[in-house]
Design an enzyme around this catalytic site. Sequence first.
Site, PDB file in Angstrom:
ATOM      1  N   TYR A  54       4.004 -36.050   8.136  1.00 54.71           N
ATOM      2  CA  TYR A  54       3.760 -35.928   9.583  1.00 54.71           C
ATOM      3  C   TYR A  54       4.944 -35.242  10.269  1.00 54.71           C
ATOM      4  CZ  TYR A  54       3.597 -37.300  14.519  1.00 54.71           C
ATOM      5  OH  TYR A  54       3.619 -37.281  15.895  1.00 54.71           O
TER       6      TYR A  54
HETATM    7  N1  LIG Z   1       1.928 -41.715  20.510  1.00 59.66           N
HETATM    8  C1  LIG Z   1       3.198 -41.492  20.213  1.00 59.66           C
HETATM    9  O1  LIG Z   1       4.032 -42.411  20.154  1.00 59.66           O
HETATM   10  C2  LIG Z   1       3.672 -40.085  19.939  1.00 59.66           C
HETATM   11  C3  LIG Z   1       5.042 -39.896  19.663  1.00 59.66           C
HETATM   12  C4  LIG Z   1       5.490 -38.619  19.408  1.00 59.66           C
HETATM   13  C5  LIG Z   1       4.621 -37.550  19.456  1.00 59.66           C
HETATM   14  N2  LIG Z   1       3.299 -37.755  19.700  1.00 59.66           N
HETATM   15  C6  LIG Z   1       2.414 -36.592  19.736  1.00 59.66           C
HETATM   16  O2  LIG Z   1       1.676 -36.591  20.955  1.00 59.66           O
HETATM   17  C7  LIG Z   1       0.365 -36.065  20.724  1.00 59.66           C
HETATM   18  C8  LIG Z   1      -0.692 -37.067  21.192  1.00 59.66           C
HETATM   19  O3  LIG Z   1      -0.519 -38.297  20.495  1.00 59.66           O
HETATM   20  P1  LIG Z   1      -1.468 -39.546  20.754  1.00 59.66           P
HETATM   21  O4  LIG Z   1      -0.726 -40.757  20.381  1.00 59.66           O
HETATM   22  O5  LIG Z   1      -2.104 -39.429  22.096  1.00 59.66           O
HETATM   23  O6  LIG Z   1      -2.577 -39.284  19.627  1.00 59.66           O
HETATM   24  P2  LIG Z   1      -4.165 -39.508  19.640  1.00 59.66           P
HETATM   25  O7  LIG Z   1      -4.595 -39.563  18.214  1.00 59.66           O
HETATM   26  O8  LIG Z   1      -4.528 -40.656  20.513  1.00 59.66           O
HETATM   27  O9  LIG Z   1      -4.703 -38.172  20.313  1.00 59.66           O
HETATM   28  C9  LIG Z   1      -4.836 -36.973  19.610  1.00 59.66           C
HETATM   29  C10 LIG Z   1      -6.191 -36.370  19.935  1.00 59.66           C
HETATM   30  O10 LIG Z   1      -6.262 -35.091  19.294  1.00 59.66           O
HETATM   31  C11 LIG Z   1      -7.598 -34.898  18.866  1.00 59.66           C
HETATM   32  N3  LIG Z   1      -7.622 -33.927  17.777  1.00 59.66           N
HETATM   33  C12 LIG Z   1      -7.190 -34.090  16.509  1.00 59.66           C
HETATM   34  N4  LIG Z   1      -7.412 -32.980  15.786  1.00 59.66           N
HETATM   35  C13 LIG Z   1      -7.997 -32.091  16.629  1.00 59.66           C
HETATM   36  C14 LIG Z   1      -8.488 -30.771  16.452  1.00 59.66           C
HETATM   37  N5  LIG Z   1      -8.421 -30.160  15.269  1.00 59.66           N
HETATM   38  N6  LIG Z   1      -9.032 -30.145  17.528  1.00 59.66           N
HETATM   39  C15 LIG Z   1      -9.124 -30.774  18.737  1.00 59.66           C
HETATM   40  N7  LIG Z   1      -8.698 -32.034  18.935  1.00 59.66           N
HETATM   41  C16 LIG Z   1      -8.141 -32.690  17.900  1.00 59.66           C
HETATM   42  C17 LIG Z   1      -8.066 -36.275  18.415  1.00 59.66           C
HETATM   43  O11 LIG Z   1      -9.482 -36.373  18.422  1.00 59.66           O
HETATM   44  C18 LIG Z   1      -7.373 -37.194  19.428  1.00 59.66           C
HETATM   45  O12 LIG Z   1      -8.254 -37.515  20.499  1.00 59.66           O
HETATM   46  C19 LIG Z   1       0.287 -35.745  19.235  1.00 59.66           C
HETATM   47  O13 LIG Z   1       0.655 -34.386  19.065  1.00 59.66           O
HETATM   48  C20 LIG Z   1       1.372 -36.612  18.627  1.00 59.66           C
HETATM   49  O14 LIG Z   1       1.857 -36.075  17.415  1.00 59.66           O
HETATM   50  C21 LIG Z   1       2.802 -39.002  19.959  1.00 59.66           C
END
Ligand SMILES: NC(=O)c1ccc[n+]([C@@H]2O[C@H](COP(=O)([O-])OP(=O)(O)OC[C@H]3O[C@@H](n4cnc5c(N)ncnc54)[C@H](O)[C@@H]3O)[C@@H](O)[C@H]2O)c1
Length: 332
Positions: A152
Site C-alpha cells: 500500500y
Molecule cells: N483513511 C485514512 O486514514 C487515510 C490515511 C491516509 C491516506 N488516505 C487516503 O485517502 C483516500 C481516501 O481514503 P478513505 O479512507 O476515504 O478510503 P475509502 O475506501 O473509504 O474510499 C475510497 C473510495 O474510492 C473508491 N474507489 C476505489 N477504486 C476506485 C476506482 N478504480 N475508481 C473509482 N473509485 C474507486 C472506493 O469505492 C471508495 O468509495 C485514499 O486515497 C487513501 O489512500 C486515507
Amino acid sequence: MRVVVTGAAGFIGSHVAEAMAGTGHEVLAVDALPRAASPAAAWANWSDLSGHTGVVRAEIDLATGDLAGLAEADVVIHLAGRPGVRSSWGAGRADSERDNVTATRRLLAACAAPAGSRRSPRLVVASSSSVYGSAGGRPSTERDPLRPASPYAAAKAEMERLTALAVRQGLPAVVLRFFSVYGPRQRPDMAFHRFIEAGLHGRPLPVLGDGGQSRAFTHVSDIVAATVAAATTDLPSGTVLNVGHPEHVPVREAIEVLGGLLGVRPSVRHHAAVPGDAARTWADPGEAARLLGWSARVGLAEGLADQVAWHRGRAAESTARAAQAVRAEQPA
Ligand SMILES: NC(=O)c1ccc[n+]([C@@H]2O[C@H](COP(=O)([O-])OP(=O)(O)OC[C@H]3O[C@@H](n4cnc5c(N)ncnc54)[C@H](O)[C@@H]3O)[C@@H](O)[C@H]2O)c1
C-alpha cells in the site's frame, strides 16, 4: 467552481463532496462502488450524497472507464483508491496497484489532455503518511526520504511519483499526505471503528500488535478543512503537504480514552501485528500552516466522542428500523 471528487462514496470523499457542495461549488461525485474495500459502507455514503443540493453522482471506474469528462472540471480532488496496509499484502496487492496506481495514472493522463482548448483542471491528490515508513525521534517533514514498507505504502509513493512527473509536464497538481484519519463514517476496517463497535457490543477490542504503536490521529473535519483549502487556494504546483495532527498518541492510550467515552473498562484481545505497519507516525504540519493557514483543531478526546456518537446514532437507527419491520409484520 466545477469540482470532481473521486472516491466520493468513501469515508473521506463523502465528507469532502458534502463540504464542497455546501460552500456553493458544483460537485461531480465519482466512485466505482464495487471497488470499495467496504461496499456496504460505500453504498450508504453514496445514497446519502444523493440528497445533497449541488452534487451529481457518476459511477466511473478510474482504472478502466472513460475519464475525458472529468477534465472539464476546474478542480479534481482525487480521493479514490484502495487504502489500508493490512489488506495490501498477498492477493490484495493487485487491488492496491489497480485502484491506487493504475487509476491515478489514467486520471492524470485524462486531466493533462483535456478536449479542445480547455485548460487542465488543478488536481489535489490524496497520499498517506505511510510513505514515510516509521517516524524516528522527530516528526516527519515533507523533505524526508520516502521509506514505504508495504505494498500500500509503495503504491502511494508511486502515485506521488506519477503526480510529480505530470507536474513537470505542466499539469497543476498538489499532494496531501493524510495521517490516520478518524471520525464519523470511518471505514469499517479501521482501528477505532472496530474498537467502538466491539466496545458497544461488549466484545474485547481487537488490537493488532501490542498497542504500543502511536499515530498522529487526525479528525476527518480537519482533513476536510485542509482538502477544501488546498482545492480553493492557488498553491504552487508540485507542493506536497503533511495533513496531520501534531501529536502522536499510542493506540493503548487512545483505548483508555475510548473506554471513558463508552463507559466501560475495555478488555482487549491482541492479534498479530501487521507487517509494514509503522511503529510511529508523527506529522510536522508546519508547511500546511504556512501555505494554507491550516492546523488541526480537533483533539483526540473530542474527536473520539464525535465518532462514538456517530456509531451510537447508527445503532439507534438500525434498532428503530428493526422494530418498525416487526410491527409491519404483525397482523392488524
Ligand atoms: N483513511 C485514512 O486514514 C487515510 C490515511 C491516509 C491516506 N488516505 C487516503 O485517502 C483516500 C481516501 O481514503 P478513505 O479512507 O476515504 O478510503 P475509502 O475506501 O473509504 O474510499 C475510497 C473510495 O474510492 C473508491 N474507489 C476505489 N477504486 C476506485 C476506482 N478504480 N475508481 C473509482 N473509485 C474507486 C472506493 O469505492 C471508495 O468509495 C485514499 O486515497 C487513501 O489512500 C486515507
